[in-house]
Design an enzyme around this catalytic site. Sequence first.
Site, short mmCIF file in Angstrom:
data_model
loop_
_atom_site.label_atom_id
_atom_site.label_comp_id
_atom_site.label_asym_id
_atom_site.label_seq_id
_atom_site.Cartn_x
_atom_site.Cartn_y
_atom_site.Cartn_z
N ARG A 1 0.76 -1.20 0.02
CA ARG A 1 0.10 -0.17 -0.09
C ARG A 1 0.78 1.14 0.05
O ARG A 1 0.69 2.29 -0.77
CB ARG A 1 -0.77 0.10 1.40
CG ARG A 1 -2.16 -0.61 1.16
CD ARG A 1 -2.46 -1.26 2.54
NE ARG A 1 -1.55 -2.34 2.76
CZ ARG A 1 -1.54 -3.68 2.37
NH1 ARG A 1 -2.90 -4.03 1.80
NH2 ARG A 1 -0.79 -4.44 2.49
N THR A 2 1.64 1.27 0.88
CA THR A 2 2.44 2.52 1.07
C THR A 2 3.31 2.98 -0.09
O THR A 2 3.25 3.91 -0.67
CB THR A 2 3.20 2.76 2.29
OG1 THR A 2 2.63 2.14 3.20
CG2 THR A 2 4.03 3.99 2.79
N LYS B 1 26.34 -4.55 -0.98
CA LYS B 1 27.73 -4.48 -0.63
C LYS B 1 28.28 -3.89 0.41
O LYS B 1 29.55 -3.78 0.70
CB LYS B 1 28.35 -3.87 -2.19
CG LYS B 1 27.82 -4.29 -3.25
CD LYS B 1 28.21 -3.38 -4.19
CE LYS B 1 27.55 -3.79 -5.51
NZ LYS B 1 27.64 -2.66 -6.74
N ARG C 1 11.19 3.74 3.94
CA ARG C 1 10.69 2.59 4.91
C ARG C 1 11.72 1.72 5.26
O ARG C 1 12.81 1.49 4.53
CB ARG C 1 9.68 1.56 4.38
CG ARG C 1 9.33 0.64 5.32
CD ARG C 1 8.40 -0.18 4.88
NE ARG C 1 6.90 0.40 5.07
CZ ARG C 1 5.53 -0.23 5.02
NH1 ARG C 1 5.50 -1.35 4.70
NH2 ARG C 1 4.75 0.86 5.10
N HIS D 1 4.44 5.82 11.83
CA HIS D 1 4.10 5.72 10.19
C HIS D 1 3.16 6.80 10.13
O HIS D 1 1.88 6.63 9.86
CB HIS D 1 3.21 4.31 10.04
CG HIS D 1 3.18 3.88 8.60
ND1 HIS D 1 3.44 4.62 7.54
CD2 HIS D 1 2.74 2.47 8.07
CE1 HIS D 1 3.22 4.11 6.71
NE2 HIS D 1 2.98 2.73 6.85
N1 CP Z 1 -0.55 -0.16 5.85
C1 CP Z 1 0.67 -0.31 5.27
O1 CP Z 1 1.67 0.37 5.84
O2 CP Z 1 0.91 -1.13 4.35
P1 CP Z 1 2.14 -1.62 3.55
O3 CP Z 1 3.03 -2.38 4.55
O4 CP Z 1 1.72 -2.70 2.54
O5 CP Z 1 2.64 -0.47 2.86
#
Ligand code: CP
Length: 304
Positions: A53-54, A82, A103, A131
């Site tokens: 999603r993100t 590396k 992320r 998040h």
């Molecule tokens: N909600 C969310 O962060 O989903 P993903 O891990 O798929 O990005």
Amino acid sequence: MRHDHLITAKQLSREDIETVLDHAAEIADDPAAYGDRHAGTLLGLLFFEPSTRTKMSFETAMKRLGGDVVDMGSVESSSVKKGESLADTARVIEGYADALVLRHPSQGAAKMVSEFVDVPLLNAGDGAGHHPTQTLLDLYTMRETAGLDGLTVGIMGDLKYGRTVHSLSYALTNFDVQQHFISPKSLQLPRNVRYDLHETGAMVKEHTDLEGILPSLDVLYVTRIQRERFPDENEYRKVAGQYSIGLEALEPAKDDLVVMHPLPRVDEIDPEIDDTHYANYFEQAHNGVPVRMALLDLMLGGEL
Ligand code: CP
């Protein structure tokens, strides 16, 4: 307030949140009007952990604003294999892109990288930390379905390792919202988060079961037990499968209860709920696009 980077929901005031949510609503009403707003802009995607999603909604958002993305790709296919450091990786990619989305499995990674880069950095999840962009789409979904001020919200599941929970709970303190946290004792909110919430004077209560509190809830935000964060698989097994809901469990709930989940789910919400009026989690995921379009537009324009 101007933000160079978005690292945690703690940095967002009510005014900031409403600015993003209002702009997201404008975009959702007429997305085509924003189709060349950021033509030529490149967003750098640095995903050191899996995401559907993100990552895809940031990519969609940037492309729907007329821009494009440059993607580091998987860790396995990058020079991280590396031994390149995170700071070096980010400093290189900021030379290719106008903003970065990160992320990473380590809590604090986004804060650390923000000290090395000058382009806007958006935290897309740092371990069990924060998040904040998920929180913005969660708040947008809540506002669209139930409103915000005056709500009673239950947040259930893995409150210890769930970064979406930490960010959402901070953001909700900007609103007149009662927060009820439902989890096994071993997965309660981290002490620092609980302390921060109490410092704000937020209306917060903790529970070990849903039954007693469910009838008073307007929103039930369910989360996945974060298996990947458990240092010991046996500890995960002790709590796996607890705190799942099916339709029968929702019988005592208000008719207009809104069930949300940041997804992905494993078994926390029985699919029999998916086609009922309670379910809002797929809509919630779809809202990631207008909300991230709004966020990118505001941050790239220096308006947030
Ligand atoms: N909600 C969310 O962060 O989903 P993903 O891990 O798929 O990005």
